[in-house]
Motif scaffolding. Structure first.
Motif, PDB file in Angstrom:
ATOM      1  N   PHE A  48       0.833  -1.190   0.000  1.00 56.11           N
ATOM      2  CA  PHE A  48       0.000   0.000   0.000  1.00 56.11           C
ATOM      3  C   PHE A  48       0.875   1.250   0.000  1.00 56.11           C
ATOM      4  O   PHE A  48       1.868   1.329   0.719  1.00 56.11           O
ATOM      5  CB  PHE A  48      -0.884  -0.006   1.255  1.00 56.11           C
ATOM      6  CG  PHE A  48      -1.835   1.140   1.349  1.00 56.11           C
ATOM      7  CD1 PHE A  48      -2.984   1.170   0.585  1.00 56.11           C
ATOM      8  CD2 PHE A  48      -1.578   2.192   2.204  1.00 56.11           C
ATOM      9  CE1 PHE A  48      -3.870   2.230   0.674  1.00 56.11           C
ATOM     10  CE2 PHE A  48      -2.455   3.252   2.298  1.00 56.11           C
ATOM     11  CZ  PHE A  48      -3.603   3.268   1.532  1.00 56.11           C
ATOM     12  N   GLY A  49       0.517   2.224  -0.811  1.00 50.89           N
ATOM     13  CA  GLY A  49       1.255   3.474  -0.832  1.00 50.89           C
ATOM     14  C   GLY A  49       0.429   4.604  -1.403  1.00 50.89           C
ATOM     15  O   GLY A  49      -0.409   4.390  -2.278  1.00 50.89           O
ATOM     16  N   ILE A  50       0.636   5.789  -0.892  1.00 51.11           N
ATOM     17  CA  ILE A  50      -0.046   6.984  -1.369  1.00 51.11           C
ATOM     18  C   ILE A  50       1.026   7.996  -1.738  1.00 51.11           C
ATOM     19  O   ILE A  50       1.798   8.431  -0.880  1.00 51.11           O
ATOM     20  CB  ILE A  50      -0.974   7.572  -0.291  1.00 51.11           C
ATOM     21  CG1 ILE A  50      -2.051   6.557   0.087  1.00 51.11           C
ATOM     22  CG2 ILE A  50      -1.592   8.887  -0.771  1.00 51.11           C
ATOM     23  CD1 ILE A  50      -2.828   6.928   1.323  1.00 51.11           C
ATOM     24  N   ARG A  51       1.094   8.345  -3.009  1.00 48.91           N
ATOM     25  CA  ARG A  51       2.065   9.332  -3.486  1.00 48.91           C
ATOM     26  C   ARG A  51       1.382  10.683  -3.625  1.00 48.91           C
ATOM     27  O   ARG A  51       0.221  10.763  -4.034  1.00 48.91           O
ATOM     28  CB  ARG A  51       2.649   8.911  -4.819  1.00 48.91           C
ATOM     29  CG  ARG A  51       3.539   7.707  -4.684  1.00 48.91           C
ATOM     30  CD  ARG A  51       4.154   7.319  -5.998  1.00 48.91           C
ATOM     31  NE  ARG A  51       5.070   6.211  -5.763  1.00 48.91           N
ATOM     32  CZ  ARG A  51       6.122   5.957  -6.492  1.00 48.91           C
ATOM     33  NH1 ARG A  51       6.403   6.706  -7.537  1.00 48.91           N
ATOM     34  NH2 ARG A  51       6.909   4.949  -6.204  1.00 48.91           N
ATOM     35  N   PHE A  52       2.136  11.732  -3.292  1.00 50.41           N
ATOM     36  CA  PHE A  52       1.599  13.080  -3.420  1.00 50.41           C
ATOM     37  C   PHE A  52       2.762  14.060  -3.534  1.00 50.41           C
ATOM     38  O   PHE A  52       3.909  13.714  -3.255  1.00 50.41           O
ATOM     39  CB  PHE A  52       0.704  13.426  -2.219  1.00 50.41           C
ATOM     40  CG  PHE A  52       1.406  13.388  -0.892  1.00 50.41           C
ATOM     41  CD1 PHE A  52       1.922  14.555  -0.328  1.00 50.41           C
ATOM     42  CD2 PHE A  52       1.557  12.210  -0.196  1.00 50.41           C
ATOM     43  CE1 PHE A  52       2.567  14.525   0.897  1.00 50.41           C
ATOM     44  CE2 PHE A  52       2.202  12.161   1.032  1.00 50.41           C
ATOM     45  CZ  PHE A  52       2.710  13.327   1.573  1.00 50.41           C
TER      46      PHE A  52
ATOM     47  N   GLU B  38       5.818   9.944  -0.460  1.00 52.64           N
ATOM     48  CA  GLU B  38       4.888   8.819  -0.433  1.00 52.64           C
ATOM     49  C   GLU B  38       4.753   8.340   1.001  1.00 52.64           C
ATOM     50  O   GLU B  38       5.693   8.426   1.793  1.00 52.64           O
ATOM     51  CB  GLU B  38       5.328   7.686  -1.355  1.00 52.64           C
ATOM     52  CG  GLU B  38       6.553   6.943  -0.944  1.00 52.64           C
ATOM     53  CD  GLU B  38       6.885   5.796  -1.889  1.00 52.64           C
ATOM     54  OE1 GLU B  38       6.020   5.346  -2.663  1.00 52.64           O
ATOM     55  OE2 GLU B  38       8.035   5.350  -1.847  1.00 52.64           O
TER      56      GLU B  38
ATOM     57  N   PRO C 100      -2.884  15.027   1.514  1.00 53.57           N
ATOM     58  CA  PRO C 100      -4.125  14.436   0.996  1.00 53.57           C
ATOM     59  C   PRO C 100      -5.033  13.977   2.137  1.00 53.57           C
ATOM     60  O   PRO C 100      -4.568  13.388   3.121  1.00 53.57           O
ATOM     61  CB  PRO C 100      -3.638  13.236   0.184  1.00 53.57           C
ATOM     62  CG  PRO C 100      -2.210  13.511  -0.120  1.00 53.57           C
ATOM     63  CD  PRO C 100      -1.693  14.338   1.020  1.00 53.57           C
TER      64      PRO C 100
ATOM     65  N   VAL D  51      -6.971  11.543   2.384  1.00 55.74           N
ATOM     66  CA  VAL D  51      -6.958  10.102   2.608  1.00 55.74           C
ATOM     67  C   VAL D  51      -5.956   9.709   3.697  1.00 55.74           C
ATOM     68  O   VAL D  51      -6.101   8.672   4.339  1.00 55.74           O
ATOM     69  CB  VAL D  51      -6.686   9.339   1.289  1.00 55.74           C
ATOM     70  CG1 VAL D  51      -5.274   9.561   0.799  1.00 55.74           C
ATOM     71  CG2 VAL D  51      -6.983   7.858   1.432  1.00 55.74           C
ATOM     72  N   LEU D  52      -4.960  10.543   3.941  1.00 57.35           N
ATOM     73  CA  LEU D  52      -3.963  10.245   4.971  1.00 57.35           C
ATOM     74  C   LEU D  52      -4.477  10.500   6.383  1.00 57.35           C
ATOM     75  O   LEU D  52      -3.869  10.039   7.355  1.00 57.35           O
ATOM     76  CB  LEU D  52      -2.695  11.072   4.732  1.00 57.35           C
ATOM     77  CG  LEU D  52      -1.920  10.741   3.460  1.00 57.35           C
ATOM     78  CD1 LEU D  52      -0.738  11.684   3.293  1.00 57.35           C
ATOM     79  CD2 LEU D  52      -1.441   9.297   3.473  1.00 57.35           C
TER      80      LEU D  52
ATOM     81  N   LEU E 295       1.573   4.520   8.642  1.00 58.18           N
ATOM     82  CA  LEU E 295       2.306   4.513   7.386  1.00 58.18           C
ATOM     83  C   LEU E 295       3.601   5.265   7.613  1.00 58.18           C
ATOM     84  O   LEU E 295       3.675   6.140   8.475  1.00 58.18           O
ATOM     85  CB  LEU E 295       1.512   5.196   6.261  1.00 58.18           C
ATOM     86  CG  LEU E 295       0.203   4.540   5.822  1.00 58.18           C
ATOM     87  CD1 LEU E 295      -0.482   5.403   4.774  1.00 58.18           C
ATOM     88  CD2 LEU E 295       0.447   3.132   5.287  1.00 58.18           C
TER      89      LEU E 295
END
Length: 117
Positions: A6-10, A18, A63, A65-66, A111
């Motif tokens: 799982f990862g969220i980049r921004f 990320e 973001p 979502v974080l 995270l």
């Protein structure tokens, strides 16, 4: 999907970050030193004081979502090697707390935040 996949980049003002997971499949928690070891050294790995200050001054640009995660700053070397900082959503704003790397186990609610090259 395992937590580690799982990862969220921004990006914020041209700096790319990320937030990534670190748990293997069926692994509920791991010690902090293992969490940092698994996420260190990839894509520039650790953040530094400048990144910490940069993001802190721009919390509103993280973001949404974080908000559901605690974001560990991947650089224990900044803080004596035994503790690090964590960004925490406090209902209506972000805050910063100090977490001890070895005293708690880290699970899916965390995270690791790292800077991309």
């Amino acid at each position: 999907m395992a937590h580690k996949d799982f990862g969220i980049r921004f990006a914020i003002e041209g700096r790319r970050y990320e937030a990534v997971g670190f748990l293997n499949e069926y692994e509920p928690t791991i010690p902090g030193h293992e969490m940092l070891k698994r996420t260190d050294g990839e894509n520039c790995g650790a953040n530094n004081f400048q990144d910490l200050a940069f993001i802190r001054e721009r919390f509103s640009r993280l973001p949404a979502v974080l908000n559901q995660f605690l974001l560990i700053i991947n650089n224990s070397a900044m803080y004596s090697g035994r503790s690090t900082r964590c960004f925490v959503w406090q209902g209506d704003r972000w805050g910063i707390i100090v977490v001890d790397i070895d005293d708690i186990s880290y699970g899916a609610g965390y995270l690791v935040l790292r800077r991309l090259s």
